[in-house]
Design a protein around this motif. Structure first.
Motif, mmCIF file in Angstrom:
data_model
loop_
_atom_site.group_PDB
_atom_site.id
_atom_site.type_symbol
_atom_site.label_atom_id
_atom_site.label_comp_id
_atom_site.label_asym_id
_atom_site.label_seq_id
_atom_site.Cartn_x
_atom_site.Cartn_y
_atom_site.Cartn_z
ATOM 1 N N UNK A 56 13.005 6.957 12.137
ATOM 2 C CA UNK A 56 13.530 5.677 11.676
ATOM 3 C C UNK A 56 13.168 5.478 10.209
ATOM 4 N N UNK A 57 11.904 5.692 9.864
ATOM 5 C CA UNK A 57 11.451 5.554 8.481
ATOM 6 C C UNK A 57 10.057 6.147 8.355
ATOM 7 N N UNK A 58 9.764 6.724 7.190
ATOM 8 C CA UNK A 58 8.443 7.322 6.985
ATOM 9 C C UNK A 58 8.114 7.410 5.514
ATOM 10 N N UNK A 59 6.820 7.286 5.239
ATOM 11 C CA UNK A 59 6.349 7.460 3.874
ATOM 12 C C UNK A 59 4.895 7.073 3.761
ATOM 13 N N UNK A 60 4.297 7.337 2.577
ATOM 14 C CA UNK A 60 2.864 7.065 2.399
ATOM 15 C C UNK A 60 2.557 5.582 2.223
ATOM 16 N N UNK A 61 1.369 5.193 2.652
ATOM 17 C CA UNK A 61 0.850 3.842 2.414
ATOM 18 C C UNK A 61 -0.147 3.936 1.265
ATOM 19 N N UNK A 62 -0.067 2.983 0.351
ATOM 20 C CA UNK A 62 -1.011 2.947 -0.762
ATOM 21 C C UNK A 62 -1.784 1.644 -0.723
ATOM 22 N N UNK A 63 -2.966 1.662 -1.329
ATOM 23 C CA UNK A 63 -3.752 0.435 -1.445
ATOM 24 C C UNK A 63 -2.941 -0.582 -2.246
ATOM 25 N N UNK A 64 -2.901 -1.829 -1.753
ATOM 26 C CA UNK A 64 -2.045 -2.845 -2.373
ATOM 27 C C UNK A 64 -2.489 -3.168 -3.791
ATOM 28 N N UNK B 44 6.310 -3.612 1.301
ATOM 29 C CA UNK B 44 4.917 -4.029 1.529
ATOM 30 C C UNK B 44 4.709 -4.227 3.010
ATOM 31 N N UNK B 45 3.617 -3.657 3.523
ATOM 32 C CA UNK B 45 3.305 -3.738 4.944
ATOM 33 C C UNK B 45 2.123 -4.688 5.136
ATOM 34 N N UNK B 46 2.345 -5.701 5.960
ATOM 35 C CA UNK B 46 1.300 -6.677 6.279
ATOM 36 C C UNK B 46 0.878 -6.417 7.724
ATOM 37 N N UNK B 47 -0.350 -5.954 7.908
ATOM 38 C CA UNK B 47 -0.883 -5.767 9.261
ATOM 39 C C UNK B 47 -1.742 -6.976 9.565
ATOM 40 N N UNK B 48 -1.320 -7.773 10.540
ATOM 41 C CA UNK B 48 -1.968 -9.055 10.775
ATOM 42 C C UNK B 48 -2.609 -9.104 12.156
ATOM 43 N N UNK B 49 -3.850 -9.613 12.181
ATOM 44 C CA UNK B 49 -4.611 -9.644 13.443
ATOM 45 C C UNK B 49 -5.133 -11.044 13.728
ATOM 46 N N UNK B 92 -1.889 -6.032 17.025
ATOM 47 C CA UNK B 92 -1.640 -6.601 15.696
ATOM 48 C C UNK B 92 -0.163 -6.929 15.557
ATOM 49 N N UNK B 93 0.163 -7.521 14.431
ATOM 50 C CA UNK B 93 1.567 -7.683 14.070
ATOM 51 C C UNK B 93 1.826 -6.834 12.847
ATOM 52 N N UNK B 94 3.003 -6.233 12.777
ATOM 53 C CA UNK B 94 3.362 -5.465 11.583
ATOM 54 C C UNK B 94 4.565 -6.135 10.940
ATOM 55 N N UNK B 95 4.376 -6.578 9.719
ATOM 56 C CA UNK B 95 5.408 -7.308 8.993
ATOM 57 C C UNK B 95 5.720 -6.515 7.728
ATOM 58 N N UNK B 96 6.958 -6.090 7.571
ATOM 59 C CA UNK B 96 7.345 -5.301 6.396
ATOM 60 C C UNK B 96 8.249 -6.173 5.527
ATOM 61 N N UNK B 125 -0.590 -3.297 2.465
ATOM 62 C CA UNK B 125 -0.386 -1.944 1.940
ATOM 63 C C UNK B 125 0.960 -1.869 1.239
ATOM 64 N N UNK B 126 1.036 -0.972 0.279
ATOM 65 C CA UNK B 126 2.322 -0.673 -0.322
ATOM 66 C C UNK B 126 2.872 0.538 0.413
ATOM 67 N N UNK B 127 4.142 0.474 0.795
ATOM 68 C CA UNK B 127 4.754 1.570 1.552
ATOM 69 C C UNK B 127 5.926 2.115 0.762
ATOM 70 N N UNK B 128 5.984 3.414 0.658
ATOM 71 C CA UNK B 128 7.122 4.060 0.018
ATOM 72 C C UNK B 128 7.930 4.756 1.106
ATOM 73 N N UNK B 129 9.100 4.220 1.389
ATOM 74 C CA UNK B 129 9.926 4.773 2.469
ATOM 75 C C UNK B 129 10.719 5.955 1.934
#
Lengths: 128, 148
Positions: A56-64, B44-49, B92-96, B125-129
């Motif tokens: 569906x989708x994939x890629x690296x996560x970086x520190x915000x 941006x990926x928000x992992x919320x607990x 958790x919740x995952x919000x992109x 987190x920053x996510x690069x799709x």
């Protein structure tokens, strides 16, 4: 936009997409030089999964804050069940060769969306 | 490895047309070019607990869902929903979300009624799709769609 209340929240939530996917959160556990050796095989695997309609989708996560890569990857796949999802994740050369370890989660996409613009004349697209 | 079309030599020209060329053989020589040509969509990926009792979290359900729908309406929300362990336990919740930088992403996450009230905390987190895709089928006759 609807106004969400205690009275209508159940009916709103019963109507969301509820698309079931699996999230593979993968973390590098070996030195970067070792991991690099499996890069080609890993990319080939990702493209194979994409081609087969699994990815569906994939890629690296970086520190915000720093933008630094964190040796973390977020891979979202389509699978029937946990066993199938695990089989797919296990077949990633990074996992098969012990370069990375992963955690598996179910993810249900309920809200969200995208804009897709397709141009026929030059066969290009924008995905926002 | 299943390839519907025979692998083709990868050049800068045909990489754009992977849709027709389909699977290429990845090598040490072309892996750089292949990576460069990927979507690299920044999200941006928000992992919320939850950090409060289920009752306190639930008390903000309507406000939270209203906020999620407003983010969707404003084109900010890419995809959001609960993350569960394979055994079904909610973790958790995952919000992109779409945001131009960290400050904007944080402002969006902070404005979630559950974060504002302190019943949930999040990691960002920053996510690069780079890889992936979907099938979208739109039916004109009943205005329905299927996203697979």
């Amino acid at each position: 936009m609807v106004t969400v209340t205690q009275d209508n929240i159940e009916s709103i939530m019963s109507n969301v997409l509820g698309k079931k996917l699996y999230v593979v959160l993968t973390r590098g556990i070996k030195p970067a030089e070792e991991i690099r050796k499996f890069r080609v095989a890993h990319i080939q695997h990702q493209m194979d999964l994409e081609e087969r309609g699994i990815l569906f989708a994939a890629g690296p996560l970086a520190d915000a804050v720093s933008g630094q890569k964190q040796r973390l990857g977020l891979i979202v796949i389509r699978a029937e069940n946990e066993a199938e999802a695990r089989k797919i994740a296990d077949s990633d050369p990074m996992h098969a060769n012990g370069m990375r370890q992963y955690e598996l989660f179910q993810w249900s996409i309920n809200e969200g969306g995208f804009n897709l613009r397709i141009r026929y004349s030059n066969q290009s697209y924008d995905f926002d | 490895m299943v390839a519907r079309n025979p692998p083709v030599a990868n050049t800068g020209d045909n990489i754009r047309n992977l849709g027709s060329a389909r699977m290429v053989a990845v090598t040490m020589e072309n892996v750089g070019r292949i990576k460069d040509a990927m979507l690299k969509k920044k999200l941006w990926v928000v992992i919320t607990k939850d950090v409060a009792s289920p009752e306190e979290v639930r008390a903000l359900s309507a406000a939270h869902i209203q906020y999620q729908i407003s983010l969707e309406e404003r084109g900010i929300m890419f995809g959001a929903g609960g993350l569960r362990k394979p055994d079904g336990t909610r973790v958790a919740g995952q919000i992109v979300i779409r945001a131009k930088d960290e400050a904007e992403a944080r402002a969006i996450a902070d404005a979630d009624p559950r974060h504002k009230a302190g019943v949930r905390t999040y990691e960002l987190f920053e996510w690069s799709m780079n890889e992936g895709g979907f099938n979208l089928r739109i039916r004109f006759s009943d205005r329905s769609y299927t996203l697979d």
